[in-house]
Design a protein around this motif. Structure first.
Motif, PDB file in Angstrom:
ATOM      1  N   ALA A 111       0.822  -1.219   0.000  1.00 28.22           N
ATOM      2  CA  ALA A 111       0.000   0.000   0.000  1.00 28.22           C
ATOM      3  C   ALA A 111       0.857   1.271   0.000  1.00 28.22           C
ATOM      4  O   ALA A 111       0.565   2.231  -0.729  1.00 28.22           O
ATOM      5  N   ASP A 112       1.924   1.258   0.798  1.00 28.33           N
ATOM      6  CA  ASP A 112       2.791   2.441   0.853  1.00 28.33           C
ATOM      7  C   ASP A 112       3.376   2.760  -0.511  1.00 28.33           C
ATOM      8  O   ASP A 112       3.408   3.905  -0.948  1.00 28.33           O
TER       9      ASP A 112
ATOM     10  N   ARG B  52       0.846   4.113  -2.873  1.00 23.37           N
ATOM     11  CA  ARG B  52       0.582   5.541  -2.630  1.00 23.37           C
ATOM     12  C   ARG B  52       1.711   6.413  -3.168  1.00 23.37           C
ATOM     13  O   ARG B  52       1.485   7.488  -3.701  1.00 23.37           O
ATOM     14  N   ARG B  53       2.944   5.901  -3.035  1.00 26.25           N
ATOM     15  CA  ARG B  53       4.077   6.669  -3.561  1.00 26.25           C
ATOM     16  C   ARG B  53       4.009   6.776  -5.095  1.00 26.25           C
ATOM     17  O   ARG B  53       4.241   7.839  -5.668  1.00 26.25           O
TER      18      ARG B  53
ATOM     19  N   ALA C 162       1.324   6.671  -6.815  1.00 27.87           N
ATOM     20  CA  ALA C 162       0.214   7.583  -7.112  1.00 27.87           C
ATOM     21  C   ALA C 162       0.670   9.043  -6.985  1.00 27.87           C
ATOM     22  O   ALA C 162       0.295   9.888  -7.809  1.00 27.87           O
ATOM     23  N   ARG C 163       1.481   9.327  -5.977  1.00 27.37           N
ATOM     24  CA  ARG C 163       1.974  10.711  -5.833  1.00 27.37           C
ATOM     25  C   ARG C 163       2.826  11.103  -7.033  1.00 27.37           C
ATOM     26  O   ARG C 163       2.758  12.220  -7.526  1.00 27.37           O
TER      27      ARG C 163
ATOM     28  N   VAL D 252      -4.017   1.250  -7.743  1.00 29.22           N
ATOM     29  CA  VAL D 252      -3.354   2.506  -8.143  1.00 29.22           C
ATOM     30  C   VAL D 252      -4.415   3.554  -8.481  1.00 29.22           C
ATOM     31  O   VAL D 252      -4.298   4.725  -8.113  1.00 29.22           O
TER      32      VAL D 252
ATOM     33  N   ALA E   9      -5.801   4.886  -5.301  1.00 27.78           N
ATOM     34  CA  ALA E   9      -4.831   5.766  -4.637  1.00 27.78           C
ATOM     35  C   ALA E   9      -4.828   7.148  -5.296  1.00 27.78           C
ATOM     36  O   ALA E   9      -4.643   8.166  -4.622  1.00 27.78           O
TER      37      ALA E   9
ATOM     38  N   ALA F  78      -7.823   9.066  -4.097  1.00 29.50           N
ATOM     39  CA  ALA F  78      -7.577   9.610  -2.764  1.00 29.50           C
ATOM     40  C   ALA F  78      -6.795  10.919  -2.830  1.00 29.50           C
ATOM     41  O   ALA F  78      -6.850  11.737  -1.910  1.00 29.50           O
ATOM     42  N   LEU F  79      -6.053  11.104  -3.912  1.00 31.45           N
ATOM     43  CA  LEU F  79      -5.309  12.358  -4.104  1.00 31.45           C
ATOM     44  C   LEU F  79      -6.103  13.356  -4.956  1.00 31.45           C
ATOM     45  O   LEU F  79      -5.577  14.350  -5.427  1.00 31.45           O
TER      46      LEU F  79
END
Ligand code: ASP
Ligand code: MG
Length: 426
Positions: free
Chosen positions: A18-19, A22-23, A25-26, A83, A86, A89-90
């Motif tokens: 998950a981490d 999220r990375r 996705a950023r 993905v 994620a 979420a952003l």
């Protein structure tokens, strides 16, 4: 002005949990904010594909090929949806698509399908709607049987690279970026050769040869596809912001009579047929059944015969050794050869460089270097841009270090100067 279209591919380790998702996705969100349209291809999370394979093998030794592809494709469905979530979420608009939804059609060979066509209508429509499009890599649908009989197929291990390059070609993307767990293409595997250097640029032909000879950064077919369609492929780290390696047509190859890099491969085993009769047709009797069994034979050496018989050695992928033996046992009996011997503790080491074929002396230097390092050469094979030696596996690190030194691969000046010139000229 039209927005640039960027295809990005993230490998399994980049989306392993998950981490990391999220990375990723950023990173996608940043590129999106910079104004690009984005198509993102993902591999299955971490070791998911291996886990799915072992699930199947826990049920049966010979899983049905169609069902296996249905199963394997779910690995990439998983990561693509996550993905996409994620990104939501952003507050980035995104949608995940399966390979078939993305318009990828293939032939019907389960487990090793080849892409036949890409019709990215749905992708274009989603881009038009403002979505980042996340595509499940490594899969498509077979077209041959007609729509109502079409099946989900997978493209062979590492196939998400091929998905990404195929989409970049079909969409005429401005960039094709392959994010992975290494920083780019190196002169040798940095885990084995500490002085290995990252290359700023490498030509398609050289990269293809490195990939064939065991460099695992890119799937061979992805490089082929890039070459044919003239897609510049950028390989870079998903864990840091650093320039990667460009795989592209390299206009300076002729001037740079240099070894570009070393490759090595441990996934190899040596097979020797001892005392086979020395007469016409024997090679066919040996290699036809291997080909029928789909076993890839690579280096082949037949010794000078004496007394009417000869020894014949060749290499097969180490994972196929058991099957190869099974295929060869009856052949040995049929031919009246003495026996089959095998050795799975060998490895291949290669020097690769597009300048090799018009510059003599590389073979002699390679053999001399290995001799000075006390490494015995068991077999040799060459192509226009490569020389490969088979050696004992436990001498691999010694061999790589010696060759890396002898061909001055650690020296930045010569190669970097040439590469910088290549960029300017291109
Ligand atoms: N998940 C597939 C594999 O492990 C495809 C890929 O990673 O490119 O081979
Ligand atoms: Mg991969």
């Amino acid at each position: 002005m039209e927005r640039p279209l960027v295809v990005q591919k993230f490998g399994g380790s980049s989306v392993a949990n998950a981490d990391r998702i999220r990375r990723v996705a950023r990173r996608i969100a940043r590129e999106r904010a910079a104004g690009s349209d984005l198509v993102v291809v993902v591999s299955a999370m971490g070791d998911t594909t291996d886990e799915l394979l072992s699930l199947a093998h826990g049920i049966t030794d010979e899983p049905d090929a169609r069902e296996l592809d249905m199963l394997l494709a779910t690995g990439e469905h998983q990561s693509a949806t996550l993905v996409s979530m994620a990104l939501h979420a952003l507050h980035v608009d995104a949608i995940s698509l399966t390979g078939p939804q993305a318009g990828i059609t293939t032939d019907g060979r389960f487990g090793r399908a080849r892409i036949a066509n890409v019709e990215p209508r749905r992708i274009r429509a989603e881009l038009e709607r403002g979505n980042v499009v996340i595509v499940a890599g490594f899969q498509g649908q077979s077209a041959s049987a007609g729509a109502e009989l079409s099946e989900i197929t997978t493209l062979g291990r590492g196939g998400s690279d091929t998905t990404a390059v195929a989409l970049a070609a079909a969409l005429k993307a401005d960039r094709c970026q392959v994010f992975t767990d290494v920083k780019g293409i190196y002169t040798a595997d940095p885990r084995l050769v500490p002085t290995a250097r990252q290359l700023p640029v490498i030509g398609y032909e050289e990269m293809l040869e490195l990939a064939h000879q065991g460099a695992q950064v890119m799937q061979v077919r992805a490089v082929e596809l890039g070459w044919v369609n003239d897609v510049v492929i950028e390989v870079l780290s998903s864990f840091e912001d650093a320039p990667g390696t460009l795989i592209r047509e390299d206009p300076l190859v002729e001037q740079r009579n240099k070894v570009r890099g070393l490759a090595h491969d441990r996934n190899v085993a040596k097979v020797t047929l001892v005392a086979v009769p020395d007469r016409p047709g024997v090679a066919r009797t040996v290699f036809d059944p291997l080909a029928e069994a789909g076993i890839n034979v690579d280096m082949i050496v037949q010794n000078v015969g004496h007394g009417g018989t000869t020894d014949m050695s060749f290499t097969v992928p180490r994972a196929e050794l058991g099957r190869a033996k099974k295929v060869l046992d009856p052949v040995v009996r049929e031919l009246g050869a003495r026996e089959v011997t095998t050795d799975a503790s060998v490895a291949k080491v290669s020097i690769v460089g597009a300048g090799l074929h018009n510059a003599p002396g590389y073979a002699a230097r390679m053999f001399g270097t290995l001799a000075d390092a006390g490494v015995n050469i068991e077999m040799i094979s060459t192509s226009e841009v490569r020389i490969t030696c088979m050696i004992a596996e436990d001498e691999l690190a010694t061999a790589l270090a010696a060759l890396h030194g002898a061909f001055e691969l650690a020296r930045p000046d010569a190669v970097d100067a040439a590469a910088a010139g290549g960029l300017a000229a291109g």
